[in-house]
Write an enzyme that holds these catalytic residues in place. Structure first.
Site, PDB file in Angstrom:
ATOM      1  N   PHE A 101      57.317   1.621  -2.077  1.00 37.06           N
ATOM      2  CA  PHE A 101      57.477   1.776  -3.523  1.00 37.06           C
ATOM      3  C   PHE A 101      56.735   0.638  -4.210  1.00 37.06           C
ATOM      4  O   PHE A 101      57.005  -0.538  -3.958  1.00 37.06           O
ATOM      5  CB  PHE A 101      58.950   1.753  -3.953  1.00 37.06           C
ATOM      6  CG  PHE A 101      59.094   1.975  -5.433  1.00 37.06           C
ATOM      7  CD1 PHE A 101      59.001   3.250  -5.974  1.00 37.06           C
ATOM      8  CD2 PHE A 101      59.277   0.903  -6.303  1.00 37.06           C
ATOM      9  CE1 PHE A 101      59.091   3.461  -7.350  1.00 37.06           C
ATOM     10  CE2 PHE A 101      59.369   1.112  -7.683  1.00 37.06           C
ATOM     11  CZ  PHE A 101      59.280   2.385  -8.198  1.00 37.06           C
TER      12      PHE A 101
ATOM     13  N   ASP B 204      53.437  -6.858  -1.531  1.00 36.73           N
ATOM     14  CA  ASP B 204      54.303  -6.612  -2.679  1.00 36.73           C
ATOM     15  C   ASP B 204      55.644  -7.290  -2.413  1.00 36.73           C
ATOM     16  O   ASP B 204      56.451  -6.819  -1.613  1.00 36.73           O
ATOM     17  CB  ASP B 204      54.465  -5.095  -2.876  1.00 36.73           C
ATOM     18  CG  ASP B 204      55.386  -4.736  -4.039  1.00 36.73           C
ATOM     19  OD1 ASP B 204      56.178  -5.595  -4.468  1.00 36.73           O
ATOM     20  OD2 ASP B 204      55.327  -3.581  -4.495  1.00 36.73           O
TER      21      ASP B 204
ATOM     22  N   LYS C  26      60.801  -8.746 -10.290  1.00 38.14           N
ATOM     23  CA  LYS C  26      62.270  -8.738 -10.373  1.00 38.14           C
ATOM     24  C   LYS C  26      62.974 -10.075 -10.579  1.00 38.14           C
ATOM     25  O   LYS C  26      63.445 -10.386 -11.653  1.00 38.14           O
ATOM     26  CB  LYS C  26      62.849  -8.016  -9.149  1.00 38.14           C
ATOM     27  CG  LYS C  26      62.516  -6.520  -9.168  1.00 38.14           C
ATOM     28  CD  LYS C  26      63.280  -5.730  -8.153  1.00 38.14           C
ATOM     29  CE  LYS C  26      63.212  -4.241  -8.422  1.00 38.14           C
ATOM     30  NZ  LYS C  26      62.049  -3.544  -7.886  1.00 38.14           N
TER      31      LYS C  26
HETATM   32  C1  LIG Z   1      61.033  -2.640  -8.278  1.00 38.93           C
HETATM   33  C2  LIG Z   1      59.796  -2.647  -7.495  1.00 38.93           C
HETATM   34  C3  LIG Z   1      58.544  -2.421  -8.084  1.00 38.93           C
HETATM   35  C4  LIG Z   1      58.405  -2.031  -9.545  1.00 38.93           C
HETATM   36  O1  LIG Z   1      58.819  -3.032 -10.387  1.00 38.93           O
HETATM   37  P1  LIG Z   1      59.094  -2.722 -11.952  1.00 38.93           P
HETATM   38  O2  LIG Z   1      59.399  -4.069 -12.520  1.00 38.93           O
HETATM   39  O3  LIG Z   1      60.245  -1.771 -11.989  1.00 38.93           O
HETATM   40  O4  LIG Z   1      57.872  -2.123 -12.506  1.00 38.93           O
HETATM   41  C5  LIG Z   1      57.414  -2.551  -7.312  1.00 38.93           C
HETATM   42  N1  LIG Z   1      57.491  -2.870  -6.014  1.00 38.93           N
HETATM   43  C6  LIG Z   1      58.682  -3.084  -5.406  1.00 38.93           C
HETATM   44  C7  LIG Z   1      58.704  -3.484  -3.974  1.00 38.93           C
HETATM   45  C8  LIG Z   1      59.866  -2.971  -6.118  1.00 38.93           C
HETATM   46  O5  LIG Z   1      61.038  -3.169  -5.509  1.00 38.93           O
END
Ligand SMILES: *Cc1c(COP(=O)(O)O)cnc(C)c1O
Length: 383
Positions: A121, A205, A234
């Site tokens: 994700f 990420d 986050k």
């Molecule tokens: C939450 C998340 C995102 C997206 O972040 P947003 O601030 O909601 O745009 C991207 N990558 C990972 C691994 C995430 O957990």
């Protein structure tokens, strides 16, 4: 008063107050929080030094455009890169950080293909959604950004897909939304090595795994990886909207003036909060997270893993996935735990996900996992 797009399935209560690891809802009911938003309020709620830093900044200035110098952005960037030859681009979310990473990787490499992984994700904008390995959330939105291939996470076969024609490989060290799937250390190292060999940029990420979640500032530090680009969001400002992309300084020429930008990115309030967060996350604090994690994992493996309803427990540090068998839906467990004053999350594949604030104490953790244990142990009988 129903004027919100129904994009979220919401629980029927509102959280109106928070202090430490305790949240209060609109009916005055209190909860022990094992969610931290979704891995955001890592230092809890109403945290004095963070609040003081934001209030102080609030009295000075809330916004300046990125047309002027920003010593606050420089300060946070320095705290993130720690004397390494790296630069930071600030934005407002994880999605935007990954969007920036994709753009930078393409422009800097002069190539356009990217390899991502099933069940990953990375966000929901066209670029970041195109990197996301989840068909369900892409449905109806095509066509997406071309030239993104997907391989199977943790699969040695994926290494053969890393070829010099790729601009980048993007992965999470632990797939958060994808079911708290922990990257195999040997596989992660092999992917990183193959990227180096083929001159393919490695984007990690760390939006969910970063900022102390696994007991180190970044989860990749457990495996001594050397990513070219790292994305964050986050937990970085403990609840104020922020995103960041860290990249090796050699990539900087591709992101020259006018190449990319955002109005709000690096907002002074978010930066004041991020600076306070990073100041708290020192070596000693991270050690304490590791200590708590050891304690938690001992309990999880001894008491939760053997339960009849549990397939597997996965994760690292204070990022936990309790994978449930199909006999019961994870939503039912979450609702039952809410009634008992514990907030938890789900993840893909019927997984109960725990992302507690990192400031939670050992005894609060024990209290919570004991309730989770009894709830899981009684779930089959009571359904
Ligand atoms: C939450 C998340 C995102 C997206 O972040 P947003 O601030 O909601 O745009 C991207 N990558 C990972 C691994 C995430 O957990």
């Amino acid at each position: 008063m129903k004027h919100l797009f129904p994009t979220y399935k919401r629980f029927p209560f509102e959280l109106v107050k928070g202090n430490g690891v305790t949240l209060t809802d609109n009916n005055g009911k209190q909860y022990l929080d094992l969610t931290a938003g979704i891995g955001v309020c890592n230092l809890g709620y109403n945290t004095a030094p963070i609040k003081a830093a934001v209030k102080d900044q609030l009295d000075k200035i809330w916004h300046t455009s990125n047309l002027y110098e920003s010593s606050l952005q420089e300060k946070v960037a320095a705290l993130l890169v720690k004397n390494e030859a790296k630069d930071v681009y600030f934005c407002n979310s994880g999605t935007e950080a990954n969007e920036a990473a994709l753009k930078l990787a393409r422009k800097a490499s002069g190539k356009n293909k990217v390899l991502a992984f099933d069940h990953s994700f990375h966000g929901r904008s066209y670029g970041s959604l195109s990197l996301t390995g989840n068909a369900k959330i892409k449905e109806g939105f095509g066509p997406l950004v071309p030239n993104v291939k997907f391989a199977i996470y943790n699969d040695p076969q994926a290494l053969t897909e890393i070829t010099s024609d790729l601009a980048a490989v993007i992965l999470e060290i632990i797939q958060g939304e994808g079911g708290v799937v922990t990257g195999d250390p040997a596989w992660l190292k092999a992917v990183a090595a193959k990227c180096k060999e083929e001159k393919v940029l490695l984007i990690i990420d760390e939006v969910q795994t970063g900022i102390g979640r696994t007991g180190t500032l970044f989860a990749y530090q457990h495996y001594n990886l050397d990513p070219d680009i790292v994305t964050l969001a986050k937990g970085l400002a403990n609840g104020l909207p922020v995103g960041a992309m860290i990249g090796k300084a050699e990539l900087a020429p591709a992101f020259g003036p006018g190449s990319h930008g955002t109005t709000f990115g690096g907002n002074p309030l978010a930066m004041a909060s991020a600076a306070a967060v990073l100041k708290i996350l020192d070596h000693e604090f991270l050690e304490s997270v590791q200590q708590k994690s050891l304690f938690l994992w001992h309990y999880l493996l001894k008491e939760i893993q053997p339960l009849e309803l549990v397939r597997e427990v996965s994760g690292k540090g204070l990022m936990v996935g309790i994978h449930l068998k199909e006999d019961i839906k994870v939503e039912k467990i979450i609702t039952s735990l809410q009634k008992q004053g514990i907030l938890t999350l789900s993840s893909r594949d019927n997984t109960l996900r725990l992302l507690p604030p990192l400031i939670i104490t050992g005894s609060e953790l024990l209290h919570a996992v004991q309730i989770i244990k009894s709830t899981l142990a009684n779930a089959i009988i009571s359904q």
